[in-house]
Design a protein around this motif. Structure first.
Motif, mmCIF file in Angstrom:
data_model
loop_
_atom_site.group_PDB
_atom_site.id
_atom_site.type_symbol
_atom_site.label_atom_id
_atom_site.label_comp_id
_atom_site.label_asym_id
_atom_site.label_seq_id
_atom_site.Cartn_x
_atom_site.Cartn_y
_atom_site.Cartn_z
ATOM 1 N N MET A 245 -12.677 38.030 41.252
ATOM 2 C CA MET A 245 -11.680 37.288 40.478
ATOM 3 C C MET A 245 -11.447 35.884 41.020
ATOM 4 N N ARG A 246 -12.160 35.529 42.067
ATOM 5 C CA ARG A 246 -11.882 34.243 42.689
ATOM 6 C C ARG A 246 -12.149 33.080 41.744
ATOM 7 N N ARG A 247 -13.185 33.202 40.906
ATOM 8 C CA ARG A 247 -13.518 32.063 40.038
ATOM 9 C C ARG A 247 -12.418 31.793 39.020
ATOM 10 N N TYR A 248 -11.727 32.874 38.569
ATOM 11 C CA TYR A 248 -10.638 32.658 37.613
ATOM 12 C C TYR A 248 -9.448 31.997 38.296
ATOM 13 N N VAL A 249 -9.181 32.401 39.522
ATOM 14 C CA VAL A 249 -8.077 31.779 40.264
ATOM 15 C C VAL A 249 -8.387 30.310 40.526
ATOM 16 N N VAL A 250 -9.642 30.035 40.948
ATOM 17 C CA VAL A 250 -10.017 28.637 41.237
ATOM 18 C C VAL A 250 -9.967 27.793 39.972
ATOM 19 N N THR A 251 -10.417 28.351 38.849
ATOM 20 C CA THR A 251 -10.430 27.591 37.595
ATOM 21 C C THR A 251 -9.019 27.252 37.146
ATOM 22 N N THR A 252 -8.114 28.229 37.155
ATOM 23 C CA THR A 252 -6.732 27.956 36.723
ATOM 24 C C THR A 252 -6.043 27.001 37.690
ATOM 25 N N ALA A 253 -6.329 27.152 38.989
ATOM 26 C CA ALA A 253 -5.738 26.221 39.953
ATOM 27 C C ALA A 253 -6.242 24.804 39.709
ATOM 28 N N LEU A 254 -7.527 24.691 39.392
ATOM 29 C CA LEU A 254 -8.091 23.365 39.107
ATOM 30 C C LEU A 254 -7.451 22.751 37.862
ATOM 31 N N ILE A 255 -7.188 23.588 36.824
ATOM 32 C CA ILE A 255 -6.524 23.093 35.611
ATOM 33 C C ILE A 255 -5.133 22.578 35.959
ATOM 34 N N CYS A 256 -4.398 23.326 36.812
ATOM 35 C CA CYS A 256 -3.060 22.885 37.214
ATOM 36 C C CYS A 256 -3.121 21.558 37.973
ATOM 37 N N ARG B 202 -5.970 39.255 40.399
ATOM 38 C CA ARG B 202 -6.677 39.433 41.674
ATOM 39 C C ARG B 202 -5.935 40.421 42.578
ATOM 40 N N ARG B 203 -4.598 40.320 42.564
ATOM 41 C CA ARG B 203 -3.819 41.257 43.385
ATOM 42 C C ARG B 203 -3.999 42.696 42.892
ATOM 43 N N GLN B 204 -4.040 42.892 41.577
ATOM 44 C CA GLN B 204 -4.231 44.234 41.025
ATOM 45 C C GLN B 204 -5.600 44.785 41.410
ATOM 46 N N LEU B 205 -6.622 43.936 41.398
ATOM 47 C CA LEU B 205 -7.960 44.371 41.788
ATOM 48 C C LEU B 205 -7.982 44.773 43.256
ATOM 49 N N THR B 206 -7.309 43.994 44.109
ATOM 50 C CA THR B 206 -7.240 44.323 45.532
ATOM 51 C C THR B 206 -6.523 45.652 45.753
ATOM 52 N N ALA B 207 -5.427 45.861 45.020
ATOM 53 C CA ALA B 207 -4.672 47.119 45.163
ATOM 54 C C ALA B 207 -5.485 48.309 44.678
ATOM 55 N N ALA B 208 -6.322 48.105 43.647
ATOM 56 C CA ALA B 208 -7.117 49.212 43.111
ATOM 57 C C ALA B 208 -8.232 49.620 44.061
ATOM 58 N N THR B 209 -8.793 48.651 44.799
ATOM 59 C CA THR B 209 -9.898 48.950 45.710
ATOM 60 C C THR B 209 -9.420 49.255 47.125
ATOM 61 N N LEU C 152 -10.755 42.144 34.620
ATOM 62 C CA LEU C 152 -10.130 43.212 35.409
ATOM 63 C C LEU C 152 -10.256 44.563 34.701
ATOM 64 N N ARG C 153 -9.973 44.590 33.400
ATOM 65 C CA ARG C 153 -10.016 45.850 32.656
ATOM 66 C C ARG C 153 -11.419 46.432 32.621
ATOM 67 N N ARG C 154 -12.415 45.562 32.692
ATOM 68 C CA ARG C 154 -13.794 46.047 32.693
ATOM 69 C C ARG C 154 -14.289 46.416 34.088
ATOM 70 N N ALA C 155 -13.655 45.844 35.112
ATOM 71 C CA ALA C 155 -14.183 46.001 36.474
ATOM 72 C C ALA C 155 -13.727 47.290 37.135
ATOM 73 N N VAL C 156 -12.487 47.707 36.913
ATOM 74 C CA VAL C 156 -11.955 48.866 37.640
ATOM 75 C C VAL C 156 -11.339 49.857 36.659
ATOM 76 N N PRO C 157 -11.442 51.160 36.949
ATOM 77 C CA PRO C 157 -10.744 52.157 36.114
ATOM 78 C C PRO C 157 -9.247 52.124 36.408
ATOM 79 N N LEU C 158 -8.455 52.104 35.363
ATOM 80 C CA LEU C 158 -7.007 52.025 35.492
ATOM 81 C C LEU C 158 -6.362 53.246 34.861
#
Length: 760
Positions: A1-12, A241-248, A51-57
């Motif tokens: 998920m790092r690329r999404y965080v970096v992209t949104t941060a760059l937009i900000c 990203r936090r949800q992905l970390t908590a799931a793994t 996220l929904r595609r990467a991990v079972p929820l």
């Protein structure tokens, strides 16, 4: 998920840099400032999708993130319409188009619905009601602050905002207040708490936009669009990203906040103070002051209600704690089965009584209580203990103290005006009829001890225990008062039990073998294995002395296992040396404690396998009392019979139900007890008892022959007895006349001599 965080941060960052350049040189059209928000929300939606595609929820978590993704796309679409209007109206700032406001409002509603669907892990209605009360207080406090400082100034402004913009901001502030209060009580579950907190923080961006608009008017619109609003996409990407970390890598999450309602009370005081200071809130036609004060009153009332609920809950917890402590104190000093005092409490009471004067103690236990447990089960045994405890409690009277010390051992501290013998007599009379639900007829033994003032409680109990031991030595249903020196036999018996363990480890036990002889030709057909103890100091200890101690301490199980293995080994050695016809059977004795050992059948199988002895050469000798021990023993005996091991009923004819045993017990051999052999050689018995012995011996032989059982006559001490038994139908016997118990070396010599004689 790092690329999404970096992209949104760059937009900000780009939005902030553009706004700084705009303030300095106004590059390009003003509509560029409206591009950053839809870009950030689009990237945030893509992050949620990944996220929904990467991990079972879990279903609840999957539903939350799906609704949040829809919210992101609705926001992006609504702000795209605003961007279109911005390019159309430039250089003027655009107004929120109704279609865009509808899309954004729908996105807020979807986000609110998603947050509301996240479970809080509360199941009871009481806890759910408490939580809703806390959340209502927190929501009203947050909403009052957001309304007063964010929405209300726009509403009462001389140049009011458009209804579309006000609606969007109102929904955004409602989402912020609701999400903050919801997140405060999420303690873990399908949605990570920190991820929820990041998502809920997006509502604060709307509050920040409203605050900029209030403080700077139209000049605050552009920084709100270019700087503040894109942060929503960044917060969503960080939450993903936090949800992905908590799931793994799941982490333990603490409980929800309990301080939020109190913080809400402090928060609502701020707008109250503001409306009291600034008089315009009370102007005609302006209901702002009354609304804020009303909200504060409601919040204060709800907090008072919450405090009352907390008071009731604390009172309940305190009451439960006191009841629990009282219950624990009672359980620590009382027997859980009978409700009587236990040993510790009885000693305390006895010490207290002995400090004031003399005391008499009656110590009692049930005769043959273990037989009840083994034959009828522990439930029946427990019922008997409860019934006997009730007998003691009733007969001892109100001034006595009754206790259960351990197992079937009870103690009574007698009142001053009651003698121990008198109480023992009343107990004997009460137990002369069946008691308990099973209507069991039981007997008890008792020891009495009286001690003067100042005697330690331990000495009194030890004296009563010595008297109880003396009573049991005299037989069942006896009671004895302590006399000086009475404890010596009991202590010797206790030391004997300790010596047994040491003797077993030191290898002090020996096995001697008594021949079992054919009465037709005098040939040895088998041996009975008998255990002896060669004590290094006391010499040869009689089995009459140490077998009861081994039974009582449970050491009979390892001792019997050793006798079994040694007998099998020795029998196999004799067969290997002298041929398969040398012995037909090797017969160790088996105690009832061994039959109750869950590993006994496996021990027998292992002993046969290790020695290489055929199972039909092993005969296990059991007494009638051992056989009559319930369903478990019966199952063990049938398993042994199915293995091919033969079972012999020892001392046959001495019990009350020996004949009926032959139908239920898989016996192969019946051993006539010595009491029926004594005097059987007399041609004219001089007493009716002697005549009866001959009749019983004849009947047993005929019954065994009819049932296909072998017979062995025990205790043969003369040739005349052997001849008479042979005429009565007995072909095998044992006794001192036929052969005394001897060490294996002596029996080996005897077998070798007989082989030489047979060969000659």
């Amino acid at each position: 998920m790092r690329r999404y965080v970096v992209t949104t941060a760059l937009i900000c960052v780009l939005g902030t840099l553009w706004y700084v350049l705009w303030l300095a040189a106004a590059p390009g059209t003003v509509a560029i400032g409206y591009l950053f928000m839809p870009l950030a929300m689009t990237v945030g939606g893509l992050a949620v999708r990944a996220l929904r595609r990467a991990v079972p929820l879990a279903p609840a978590g999957r539903r939350f993130w799906l609704l949040l993704e829809i919210c992101c796309y609705l926001f992006a679409a609504g702000f795209v319409l605003l961007v279109v209007d911005a390019f159309r109206t430039a250089p003027e700032l655009p107004s929120m188009p109704p279609a865009g406001a509808a899309l954004i409002g729908a996105g807020v509603v979807v986000a609110m619905w998603g947050v509301a669907q996240v479970p809080l892990g509360v199941t009871s209605w009481y806890e759910r009601g408490k939580q809703w009360l806390d959340r209502t207080i927190a929501f009203l406090g947050c909403a009052t602050v957001l309304w007063h400082f964010g929405i209300s100034p726009m509403f009462w402004s001389p140049d009011p905002w458009s209804p579309s913009a006000l609606t969007v901001l109102l929904l955004a502030c409602a989402f912020a207040a609701g999400a903050i209060t919801k997140v405060a009580y999420v303690a873990g579950g399908p949605v990570d708490r920190r991820a929820m907190r990041l998502v809920a923080s997006t509502g604060l961006m709307a509050a920040a936009v409203a605050l900029l608009a209030v403080l700077r008017g139209t000049d605050g619109i552009l920084p709100g669009q270019a700087v503040c609003m894109p942060i929503c996409g960044l917060l969503i990407a960080l939450g993903v990203r936090r949800q992905l970390t908590a799931a793994t890598d799941p982490r333990v999450v603490g409980k929800g906040n309990v301080w939020l309602p109190y913080l809400a009370v402090l928060a609502v005081d701020v707008p109250v103070a503001d409306v009291l200071i600034r008089s315009w809130h009370w102007a005609p036609g302006v209901w702002e002051g009354r609304a804020v004060v009303s909200a504060a009153v409601v919040v204060t009332g709800l907090v008072a209600l919450r405090q009352y609920v907390v008071y009731r809950e604390n009172a309940r917890l305190l009451r439960e704690k006191q009841e629990s402590e009282a219950r624990l104190r009672h359980e620590a000093t009382h027997d859980p089965l009978t409700g009587l005092a236990n040993r510790a409490l009885f000693r305390q009471i006895l010490d207290r009584v002995l400090e004031a004067g003399p005391a008499t103690v009656l110590l009692a236990d049930l005769d043959e209580f273990k037989t009840v447990n083994d034959s009828l089960g522990h439930d029946a045994g427990d019922g008997l203990l409860v019934a006997f405890a009730e007998v003691l409690r009733e007969l001892a009277g109100p001034g006595a103290e009754v206790a259960r010390l351990a197992g079937d051992e009870f103690a009574v501290l007698l009142p001053v005006d009651t003698t121990g013998e008198e109480l023992a007599g009343r107990i004997a009379a009460a137990t002369s009829v069946p008691i308990s639900d099973q209507r069991l007829l039981v007997k008890f033994s008792a020891g009495l001890a009286t001690a003067p003032r100042g005697t330690p409680a331990g000495d009194v109990l030890r004296h009563a225990d010595a008297a109880l031991y003396a009573a049991k030595e005299r037989g069942r249903a006896n009671w004895v008062r302590y006399a000086g020196g009475m404890e010596r036999p009991a202590s010797a018996h206790a030391r004997l039990g300790g010596d047994l363990r040491r003797a077993l480890d030191a290898g002090e036990f020996r096995i001697v073998y008594q021949p079992i002889v054919s009465l037709d030709d005098g040939r040895i057909v088998g041996v009975e294995a008998l255990v002896r103890w060669e004590h290094p100091e006391r010499g040869m200890v009689s089995p009459i002395d140490f077998i009861p101690a081994a039974e009582r301490t449970g050491l009979i199980v390892p001792l019997g296992r050793w006798v079994l293995r040694e007998t099998c080994r020795q029998a196999a050695a004799w067969i290997a040396e002298f041929g398969p016809d040398v012995l037909d059977k090797a017969a160790p004795n088996v105690s009832v404690r061994q039959l109750h050992d869950p590993d006994f059948v496996a021990d027998v199988a292992a002993a046969l396998a290790d020695a290489g002895l055929p199972s039909n050469r092993l005969v296990l000798e059991l007494t009638e009392s051992a056989v009559l021990r319930g369903q478990h023993v019966s199952q063990v005996l049938h398993e042994l019979h199915d293995m091919g091991v033969r079972l012999a009923l020892d001392d046959f004819g001495t019990g009350e139900s020996s004949l009926s045993l032959l139908r239920a017990f898989p016996a192969a051999i019946v051993k006539l007890d010595k009491s029926f052999v004594d005097g059987i050689e007399l041609d004219e018995p001089d007493t009716p008892a002697a005549h009866a012995r001959q009749a019983v011996a004849r009947a047993v032989a005929q019954l065994a022959d009819a049932l296909g059982l072998d017979t062995v006559a025990e205790g043969i001490e003369s040739q005349e007895q052997a001849d008479r038994l042979l005429r009565l139908g007995y072909h095998v016997g044992q006794g001192y006349h036929l052969g005394r118990p001897m060490p294996p070396e002596q029996l080996t010599e005897l077998l070798a001599a007989r082989r030489v004689k047979a060969a000659a």
